[in-house]
Design an enzyme around this catalytic site. Structure first.
Site, short mmCIF file in Angstrom:
data_model
loop_
_atom_site.label_atom_id
_atom_site.label_comp_id
_atom_site.label_asym_id
_atom_site.label_seq_id
_atom_site.Cartn_x
_atom_site.Cartn_y
_atom_site.Cartn_z
N SER A 52 -11.88 7.59 -15.78
CA SER A 52 -13.29 6.88 -15.70
C SER A 52 -14.18 6.95 -16.85
O SER A 52 -13.72 7.78 -18.02
CB SER A 52 -14.15 8.05 -14.92
OG SER A 52 -15.54 7.67 -14.79
N TYR A 70 -17.00 16.74 -12.97
CA TYR A 70 -16.34 15.45 -13.00
C TYR A 70 -16.29 14.69 -14.33
O TYR A 70 -15.13 14.44 -14.94
CB TYR A 70 -17.09 14.51 -12.13
CG TYR A 70 -16.77 13.15 -11.90
CD1 TYR A 70 -15.42 13.04 -11.15
CD2 TYR A 70 -17.01 12.18 -12.54
CE1 TYR A 70 -14.88 11.90 -10.88
CE2 TYR A 70 -16.66 10.90 -12.29
CZ TYR A 70 -15.17 10.65 -11.53
OH TYR A 70 -14.76 9.31 -11.20
N1 LIG Z 1 -15.30 3.71 -7.75
C1 LIG Z 1 -15.58 3.89 -8.98
O1 LIG Z 1 -16.93 3.33 -9.19
C2 LIG Z 1 -15.03 4.90 -9.80
C3 LIG Z 1 -15.40 4.86 -11.19
C4 LIG Z 1 -14.47 5.50 -12.09
C5 LIG Z 1 -13.39 6.24 -11.63
N2 LIG Z 1 -13.06 6.17 -10.41
C6 LIG Z 1 -11.91 7.07 -10.06
O2 LIG Z 1 -10.91 6.34 -9.16
C7 LIG Z 1 -10.33 7.09 -8.33
C8 LIG Z 1 -10.73 6.55 -6.82
O3 LIG Z 1 -11.84 6.62 -6.65
P1 LIG Z 1 -12.56 5.83 -5.44
O4 LIG Z 1 -13.91 5.47 -5.93
O5 LIG Z 1 -11.89 4.88 -4.94
O6 LIG Z 1 -12.89 7.18 -4.31
P2 LIG Z 1 -12.70 7.06 -2.88
O7 LIG Z 1 -13.14 5.76 -2.00
O8 LIG Z 1 -13.35 8.41 -2.41
O9 LIG Z 1 -10.94 7.41 -2.62
C9 LIG Z 1 -10.47 8.54 -2.97
C10 LIG Z 1 -9.06 8.46 -2.41
O10 LIG Z 1 -8.41 9.60 -2.68
C11 LIG Z 1 -7.80 10.30 -1.30
N3 LIG Z 1 -7.93 11.56 -1.55
C12 LIG Z 1 -8.88 12.26 -1.61
N4 LIG Z 1 -8.64 13.85 -2.12
C13 LIG Z 1 -7.17 13.67 -1.51
C14 LIG Z 1 -6.38 14.63 -1.70
N5 LIG Z 1 -6.58 16.18 -1.79
N6 LIG Z 1 -5.11 14.33 -1.74
C15 LIG Z 1 -4.62 13.35 -1.59
N7 LIG Z 1 -5.39 12.23 -1.59
C16 LIG Z 1 -6.79 12.52 -1.42
C17 LIG Z 1 -8.79 9.60 -0.57
O11 LIG Z 1 -8.28 9.67 0.94
P3 LIG Z 1 -8.25 10.77 2.01
O12 LIG Z 1 -9.60 11.11 1.97
O13 LIG Z 1 -7.62 10.22 2.94
O14 LIG Z 1 -7.49 12.08 1.20
C18 LIG Z 1 -9.01 8.35 -0.97
O15 LIG Z 1 -7.78 7.56 -0.39
C19 LIG Z 1 -10.69 8.61 -8.54
O16 LIG Z 1 -9.97 9.25 -9.36
C20 LIG Z 1 -12.15 8.28 -9.15
O17 LIG Z 1 -12.72 9.46 -9.87
C21 LIG Z 1 -13.88 5.75 -9.28
#
Ligand SMILES: NC(=O)c1ccc[n+]([C@@H]2O[C@H](COP(=O)([O-])OP(=O)(O)OC[C@H]3O[C@@H](n4cnc5c(N)ncnc54)[C@H](OP(=O)(O)O)[C@@H]3O)[C@@H](O)[C@H]2O)c1
Length: 262
Positions: free
Chosen positions: A148, A162
């Site tokens: 991130s 985080y």
């Molecule tokens: N969106 C942004 O702007 C952004 C920016 C920078 C970095 N990121 C990074 O991108 C990645 C994805 O984030 P996102 O924004 O797409 O978040 P999200 O929509 O909350 O998706 C998270 C995913 O991880 C799964 N997950 C959560 N806990 C888990 C566990 N214990 N075991 C297995 N799977 C698990 C969730 O599914 P379940 O609930 O079914 O487990 C979901 O598929 C993360 O690492 C986040 O830090 C996101």
């Protein structure tokens, strides 16, 4: 030069953690479109099944909770029962915790550090044999950690663990890359900026407001994320090792700082 095949993933086997929604699903969609067979993993089986059904027969649900070392090993065993090799692992599943400094609890550290830092390490360790089987000098296997921009610069939110976890994963990417390159496994990371998701509700629900602070004046799209992941996963990205690609519309590297003399 055959640039048509440079970004293709035909015949490659990929696993994307947290692939059921958000950034993970953007990457899964891109990989499937480029010809890969992609395993989608997250805790909720139904969500994995829905994504797999929507993306076609080359997308397979493999639900597991990877917040523990046992969970990482169980996912690796499940995959090993189905495949003799793994070409691409995307460590994308992540969690965040925001709370004021005064009350920020220990569980807000454990949950975030376990999933964001320890799981990418222990899942890659558990899949080492399969990744070695997938990698060769001519076609290295790939591990792509989703970090991130919060690991590269501060934001105003009180997301202490985080910030620390993402900075740690950027550095861990380099250390693991240094070890795994000798097994023909290239480790890299993508540092996303603002992408609409359940985690980034501000980008999802208030995209126009969030966009104002971004030099590109928009939030990230599915194509922005898929394109970068396809680049790193494919032949096109084979010479990128240990590095983090920032995909944020310029927030980290193209924002002008304020003047200190007025
Ligand atoms: N969106 C942004 O702007 C952004 C920016 C920078 C970095 N990121 C990074 O991108 C990645 C994805 O984030 P996102 O924004 O797409 O978040 P999200 O929509 O909350 O998706 C998270 C995913 O991880 C799964 N997950 C959560 N806990 C888990 C566990 N214990 N075991 C297995 N799977 C698990 C969730 O599914 P379940 O609930 O079914 O487990 C979901 O598929 C993360 O690492 C986040 O830090 C996101």
């Amino acid at each position: 030069m055959d640039t048509n095949s440079l970004f293709r993933l035909d015949g490659r086997i990929a696993l994307v953690t947290g692939g059921s929604r958000g950034i993970g699903r953007m990457i899964v969609s891109g990989f499937v479109a480029q010809g890969a067979k992609v395993y989608v993993s997250s805790r909720k089986a139904e969500a994995c099944e829905e994504t797999a059904a929507a993306l076609g027969e080359n997308c397979i649900a493999l639900p597991h909770d990877i917040s523990t070392v046992e969970g990482c090993r169980a996912l690796a065993e499940d995959l090993a029962a189905r495949e003799a090799r793994l070409d691409i692992l995307v460590n994308n599943a992540g969690a965040a915790w925001g709370e004021p400094f005064e009350t920020f609890p220990e569980k807000g550290w454990d949950k975030v550090m376990d999933l964001n830092v320890k799981s990418p390490f222990f899942l890659t360790q558990a899949l080492h044999a399969l990744l070695k089987a997938g990698g060769s000098a001519e076609r290295p296997a790939k591990v792509i950690n989703i970090t991130s921009i919060d690991g590269q610069r501060l934001n105003p939110w009180e997301t202490y663990s985080y910030h620390a976890s993402k900075s740690a994963l950027i550095y861990l990417t380099k250390r693991m890359a240094a070890r795994l390159v000798r097994d023909h496994i290239n480790v890299t990371s993508i540092a996303p900026g603002a992408f609409a998701s359940d985690m980034n509700k501000a980008a999802r629900d208030h995209g126009d407001a969030v966009s104002k602070a971004i030099p590109a004046k928009r939030i990230g799209s599915d194509e922005d994320m898929a394109g970068t992941a396809i680049y790193l996963a494919s032949r096109a990205g084979d010479y990128v090792i240990g590095d983090t690609i920032t995909v944020d519309g310029g927030l980290v590297n193209a924002s002008l700082g304020g003047s200190i003399d007025g």
